[in-house]
Design a protein around this motif. Structure first.
Motif, PDB file in Angstrom:
ATOM      1  N   TYR A  66      22.273  -3.940 -10.416  1.00 42.54           N
ATOM      2  CA  TYR A  66      22.239  -2.467 -10.288  1.00 42.54           C
ATOM      3  C   TYR A  66      23.696  -2.290  -9.781  1.00 42.54           C
ATOM      4  CZ  TYR A  66      17.052  -2.707  -9.884  1.00 42.54           C
ATOM      5  OH  TYR A  66      15.660  -3.043 -10.024  1.00 42.54           O
ATOM      6  N   SER A  67      24.631  -3.419  -9.646  1.00 43.99           N
ATOM      7  CA  SER A  67      25.239  -2.127  -9.020  1.00 43.99           C
ATOM      8  C   SER A  67      26.086  -1.484  -9.943  1.00 43.99           C
ATOM      9  CB  SER A  67      26.286  -3.570  -8.723  1.00 43.99           C
ATOM     10  OG  SER A  67      26.708  -4.227  -9.713  1.00 43.99           O
ATOM     11  N   ASP A  68      26.673  -1.911 -11.302  1.00 41.35           N
ATOM     12  CA  ASP A  68      26.971  -1.518 -12.341  1.00 41.35           C
ATOM     13  C   ASP A  68      26.502   0.676 -12.417  1.00 41.35           C
ATOM     14  OD1 ASP A  68      24.774  -2.016 -13.362  1.00 41.35           O
ATOM     15  OD2 ASP A  68      25.242  -2.392 -15.606  1.00 41.35           O
ATOM     16  N   LYS A  69      25.167   0.563 -11.987  1.00 46.50           N
ATOM     17  CA  LYS A  69      24.573   2.058 -12.165  1.00 46.50           C
ATOM     18  C   LYS A  69      24.739   2.487 -11.193  1.00 46.50           C
ATOM     19  CE  LYS A  69      20.848  -0.219 -15.327  1.00 46.50           C
ATOM     20  NZ  LYS A  69      19.888  -0.534 -15.099  1.00 46.50           N
ATOM     21  N   ILE A  70      25.606   2.142  -9.831  1.00 41.11           N
ATOM     22  CA  ILE A  70      25.446   3.370  -8.586  1.00 41.11           C
ATOM     23  C   ILE A  70      27.063   3.751  -8.253  1.00 41.11           C
ATOM     24  CG2 ILE A  70      25.778   3.024  -5.923  1.00 41.11           C
ATOM     25  CD1 ILE A  70      23.320   0.459  -6.042  1.00 41.11           C
ATOM     26  N   ALA A  80      28.198  12.073  -3.535  1.00 42.74           N
ATOM     27  CA  ALA A  80      28.804  11.736  -1.770  1.00 42.74           C
ATOM     28  C   ALA A  80      27.906  11.328  -0.785  1.00 42.74           C
ATOM     29  CB  ALA A  80      30.004  12.955  -1.425  1.00 42.74           C
ATOM     30  N   SER A  81      26.807  11.274  -0.709  1.00 44.13           N
ATOM     31  CA  SER A  81      25.983  11.397   0.161  1.00 44.13           C
ATOM     32  C   SER A  81      25.617  10.210   0.404  1.00 44.13           C
ATOM     33  CB  SER A  81      24.258  12.416  -0.096  1.00 44.13           C
ATOM     34  OG  SER A  81      23.704  11.446  -1.138  1.00 44.13           O
ATOM     35  N   GLY A  82      24.178   9.953   1.352  1.00 46.51           N
ATOM     36  CA  GLY A  82      24.014   8.313   1.869  1.00 46.51           C
ATOM     37  C   GLY A  82      24.801   8.053   3.239  1.00 46.51           C
ATOM     38  N   ALA A  83      24.703   6.881   3.196  1.00 44.49           N
ATOM     39  CA  ALA A  83      25.559   6.360   4.112  1.00 44.49           C
ATOM     40  C   ALA A  83      26.950   6.244   3.780  1.00 44.49           C
ATOM     41  CB  ALA A  83      24.375   5.095   4.549  1.00 44.49           C
ATOM     42  N   SER A  84      27.009   5.335   2.974  1.00 47.89           N
ATOM     43  CA  SER A  84      28.301   5.630   2.407  1.00 47.89           C
ATOM     44  C   SER A  84      29.084   6.270   2.453  1.00 47.89           C
ATOM     45  CB  SER A  84      28.242   3.721   1.049  1.00 47.89           C
ATOM     46  OG  SER A  84      28.235   2.630   1.464  1.00 47.89           O
ATOM     47  N   GLY A  85      28.648   7.108   1.235  1.00 48.75           N
ATOM     48  CA  GLY A  85      29.127   8.545   1.189  1.00 48.75           C
ATOM     49  C   GLY A  85      30.275   9.227   2.415  1.00 48.75           C
ATOM     50  N   ILE A  95      23.949   5.338  10.100  1.00 46.50           N
ATOM     51  CA  ILE A  95      22.242   4.240   9.603  1.00 46.50           C
ATOM     52  C   ILE A  95      21.146   5.709   9.000  1.00 46.50           C
ATOM     53  CG2 ILE A  95      20.678   3.318  10.498  1.00 46.50           C
ATOM     54  CD1 ILE A  95      23.039   2.781  12.737  1.00 46.50           C
ATOM     55  N   TYR A  96      20.461   5.372   7.986  1.00 47.65           N
ATOM     56  CA  TYR A  96      19.309   5.574   7.561  1.00 47.65           C
ATOM     57  C   TYR A  96      18.365   4.508   7.235  1.00 47.65           C
ATOM     58  CZ  TYR A  96      21.850   9.881   4.866  1.00 47.65           C
ATOM     59  OH  TYR A  96      22.629  10.728   5.591  1.00 47.65           O
ATOM     60  N   ASN A  97      17.642   4.911   8.216  1.00 49.29           N
ATOM     61  CA  ASN A  97      16.277   4.098   8.784  1.00 49.29           C
ATOM     62  C   ASN A  97      14.806   3.551   8.609  1.00 49.29           C
ATOM     63  OD1 ASN A  97      17.089   1.695   9.812  1.00 49.29           O
ATOM     64  ND2 ASN A  97      17.342   3.033  12.372  1.00 49.29           N
ATOM     65  N   ASP A  98      14.635   4.769   6.852  1.00 49.43           N
ATOM     66  CA  ASP A  98      13.673   5.347   6.385  1.00 49.43           C
ATOM     67  C   ASP A  98      13.804   5.834   5.606  1.00 49.43           C
ATOM     68  OD1 ASP A  98      11.449   5.378   5.003  1.00 49.43           O
ATOM     69  OD2 ASP A  98       9.748   5.943   6.751  1.00 49.43           O
ATOM     70  N   LEU A  99      13.960   5.654   4.100  1.00 47.12           N
ATOM     71  CA  LEU A  99      15.038   6.054   2.691  1.00 47.12           C
ATOM     72  C   LEU A  99      13.867   6.624   2.159  1.00 47.12           C
ATOM     73  CD1 LEU A  99      17.461   3.407   1.760  1.00 47.12           C
ATOM     74  CD2 LEU A  99      18.114   5.301   2.949  1.00 47.12           C
ATOM     75  N   THR A 100      12.526   6.906   2.327  1.00 46.59           N
ATOM     76  CA  THR A 100      10.815   7.285   1.769  1.00 46.59           C
ATOM     77  C   THR A 100      11.376   8.741   0.961  1.00 46.59           C
ATOM     78  OG1 THR A 100      10.222   5.532   3.367  1.00 46.59           O
ATOM     79  CG2 THR A 100       8.771   6.754   1.576  1.00 46.59           C
ATOM     80  N   TYR A 101      12.019   9.820   2.346  1.00 47.27           N
ATOM     81  CA  TYR A 101      11.658  10.601   1.575  1.00 47.27           C
ATOM     82  C   TYR A 101      13.538  11.335   2.293  1.00 47.27           C
ATOM     83  CZ  TYR A 101       6.566  10.372   1.852  1.00 47.27           C
ATOM     84  OH  TYR A 101       5.481   9.688   2.056  1.00 47.27           O
ATOM     85  N   GLU A 102      14.188  10.602   2.020  1.00 46.18           N
ATOM     86  CA  GLU A 102      15.597  11.262   2.211  1.00 46.18           C
ATOM     87  C   GLU A 102      16.284  11.923   1.039  1.00 46.18           C
ATOM     88  OE1 GLU A 102      17.728  11.513   4.657  1.00 46.18           O
ATOM     89  OE2 GLU A 102      16.767  10.684   5.960  1.00 46.18           O
ATOM     90  N   LYS A 103      16.741  13.410   1.085  1.00 43.91           N
ATOM     91  CA  LYS A 103      16.707  13.757   0.337  1.00 43.91           C
ATOM     92  C   LYS A 103      18.468  13.397  -0.252  1.00 43.91           C
ATOM     93  CE  LYS A 103      14.928  18.426   0.461  1.00 43.91           C
ATOM     94  NZ  LYS A 103      13.713  17.891  -0.721  1.00 43.91           N
ATOM     95  N   TYR A 108      19.848   8.237  -6.148  1.00 46.02           N
ATOM     96  CA  TYR A 108      19.407   6.153  -6.187  1.00 46.02           C
ATOM     97  C   TYR A 108      18.129   6.370  -5.835  1.00 46.02           C
ATOM     98  CZ  TYR A 108      24.294   7.328  -4.542  1.00 46.02           C
ATOM     99  OH  TYR A 108      25.424   7.969  -4.314  1.00 46.02           O
ATOM    100  N   ARG A 109      16.529   7.552  -6.411  1.00 42.06           N
ATOM    101  CA  ARG A 109      15.455   6.843  -6.128  1.00 42.06           C
ATOM    102  C   ARG A 109      15.242   6.375  -6.999  1.00 42.06           C
ATOM    103  NH1 ARG A 109      13.480   7.690  -2.064  1.00 42.06           N
ATOM    104  NH2 ARG A 109      14.544   9.570  -1.389  1.00 42.06           N
ATOM    105  N   GLU A 110      15.223   5.933  -8.521  1.00 36.69           N
ATOM    106  CA  GLU A 110      14.714   5.204  -8.913  1.00 36.69           C
ATOM    107  C   GLU A 110      15.224   4.027  -8.603  1.00 36.69           C
ATOM    108  OE1 GLU A 110      15.097   3.942 -13.918  1.00 36.69           O
ATOM    109  OE2 GLU A 110      15.490   5.776 -13.304  1.00 36.69           O
ATOM    110  N   ILE A 111      16.014   3.471  -8.565  1.00 37.39           N
ATOM    111  CA  ILE A 111      16.834   2.015  -7.225  1.00 37.39           C
ATOM    112  C   ILE A 111      15.731   1.360  -6.615  1.00 37.39           C
ATOM    113  CG2 ILE A 111      18.561   1.036  -7.031  1.00 37.39           C
ATOM    114  CD1 ILE A 111      20.660   2.912  -8.625  1.00 37.39           C
ATOM    115  N   ILE A 112      16.060   2.813  -5.668  1.00 34.04           N
ATOM    116  CA  ILE A 112      15.063   2.367  -4.157  1.00 34.04           C
ATOM    117  C   ILE A 112      13.882   1.992  -4.861  1.00 34.04           C
ATOM    118  CG2 ILE A 112      14.529   3.433  -2.324  1.00 34.04           C
ATOM    119  CD1 ILE A 112      16.964   5.256  -1.889  1.00 34.04           C
ATOM    120  N   ASN A 113      13.118   2.831  -5.581  1.00 35.64           N
ATOM    121  CA  ASN A 113      11.578   2.687  -5.700  1.00 35.64           C
ATOM    122  C   ASN A 113      11.367   1.203  -6.130  1.00 35.64           C
ATOM    123  OD1 ASN A 113      10.940   5.551  -4.134  1.00 35.64           O
ATOM    124  ND2 ASN A 113      10.819   5.615  -7.228  1.00 35.64           N
ATOM    125  N   GLU A 114      12.933   0.948  -7.510  1.00 31.67           N
ATOM    126  CA  GLU A 114      11.901  -0.609  -7.905  1.00 31.67           C
ATOM    127  C   GLU A 114      12.624  -1.805  -6.903  1.00 31.67           C
ATOM    128  OE1 GLU A 114      14.848  -0.717 -11.571  1.00 31.67           O
ATOM    129  OE2 GLU A 114      13.424   0.910 -12.811  1.00 31.67           O
TER     130      GLU A 114
END
Length: 242
Positions: A66-70, A80-85, A95-103, A108-114
């Motif tokens: 998935y690297s070319d899709k992120i 610009a969100s998420g840990a790296s942003g 650190i995000y220790n539960d990505l389930t409901y993190e806006k 990247y929700r589709e990738i996380i679910n897959e």
């Protein structure tokens, strides 16, 4: 094998990678592979800034396909969100220790679910106090990242920054040495060449041989003397007046 023993082995192998690497991409790739294969994390990337976004070419583990899709770009509000942003913007570990409901991870929700990934930590990579990228680590386990993992990867990011800096310094030194060598050869040509046209042609070839320039050209009395891969473009540009 307990976590501490596993982490110690991972850090030890990463240090061996740092000692033997003389290429930035190979260094990053081998460290990512070690984090996944020895540290038993589900995915890792070492993203270095290229323009205004992270280059995620070096990714290991479950995220590799998935690297070319992120997209992670600190100047783009959508990505610009998420840990790296966040790590890119403030230079701190996130650190995000539960990505389930993190806006913050909705882009990247589709990738996380897959992939089933649940936790993410990012540590900035700094060279001379300048943020040049991040180390991103992922786990399928909620709550995977504690202060122990944070300290571990902050140490690894510091070692990585030193390794990258050393490689870049060595490359710059090698390039400058090649440049100086080509200048010496060009000066020797000036001293011994008694014909004007061969002098100019050879001078261009001597300077271009260091591969420090894309091309070298001299325009003299309507004639173009040139060397390098871009020589045809340079000639066309000069002849057309552009």
């Amino acid at each position: 094998m307990g976590n501490l023993e596993k982490y110690f082995k991972m850090l030890s192998e990463c240090n061996q990678v740092l000692l033997r690497s003389n290429d930035e991409k190979i260094l990053a790739r081998d460290i990512c592979d070690t984090v996944v294969n020895v540290g038993k994390f589900d995915s890792a990337f070492i993203g270095l800034l290229k323009g205004n976004r992270l280059n995620l070419e070096i990714t290991s583990g479950i995220l590799k396909p998935y690297s070319d899709k992120i997209v992670i770009a600190p100047d783009d509000p959508r990505h610009a969100s998420g840990a790296s942003g966040l790590a890119l913007k403030d230079g701190q570990t996130h650190i995000y220790n539960d990505l389930t409901y993190e806006k913050d991870y909705d882009p990247y929700r589709e990738i996380i679910n897959e992939t089933g990934l649940k936790a993410n930590m990012a540590v900035p990579i700094k060279v001379d106090d300048k943020i040049i990228g991040t180390v991103g680590i992922y786990s399928k386990r909620v709550g995977a990242f504690t202060q122990i993992e944070q300290k571990l990867f902050e140490e690894l990011a510091g070692d990585l920054a030193y390794g990258i800096s050393s490689i870049r310094t060595r490359k710059r030194t090698e390039t400058l040495n090649e440049m100086l060598k080509s200048i010496r050869i060009a000066n020797q040509r000036i001293a011994k060449e008694d014909k004007f046209e061969p002098l100019l042609e050879g001078f261009c070839e001597d300077l271009e041989s260091a591969k420090f320039y894309y091309g070298v050209s001299i325009l003299h009395e309507g004639r173009i003397y040139c060397a390098g891969d871009c020589c045809p473009v340079i000639k066309e540009s000069i002849e057309s007046g552009r």
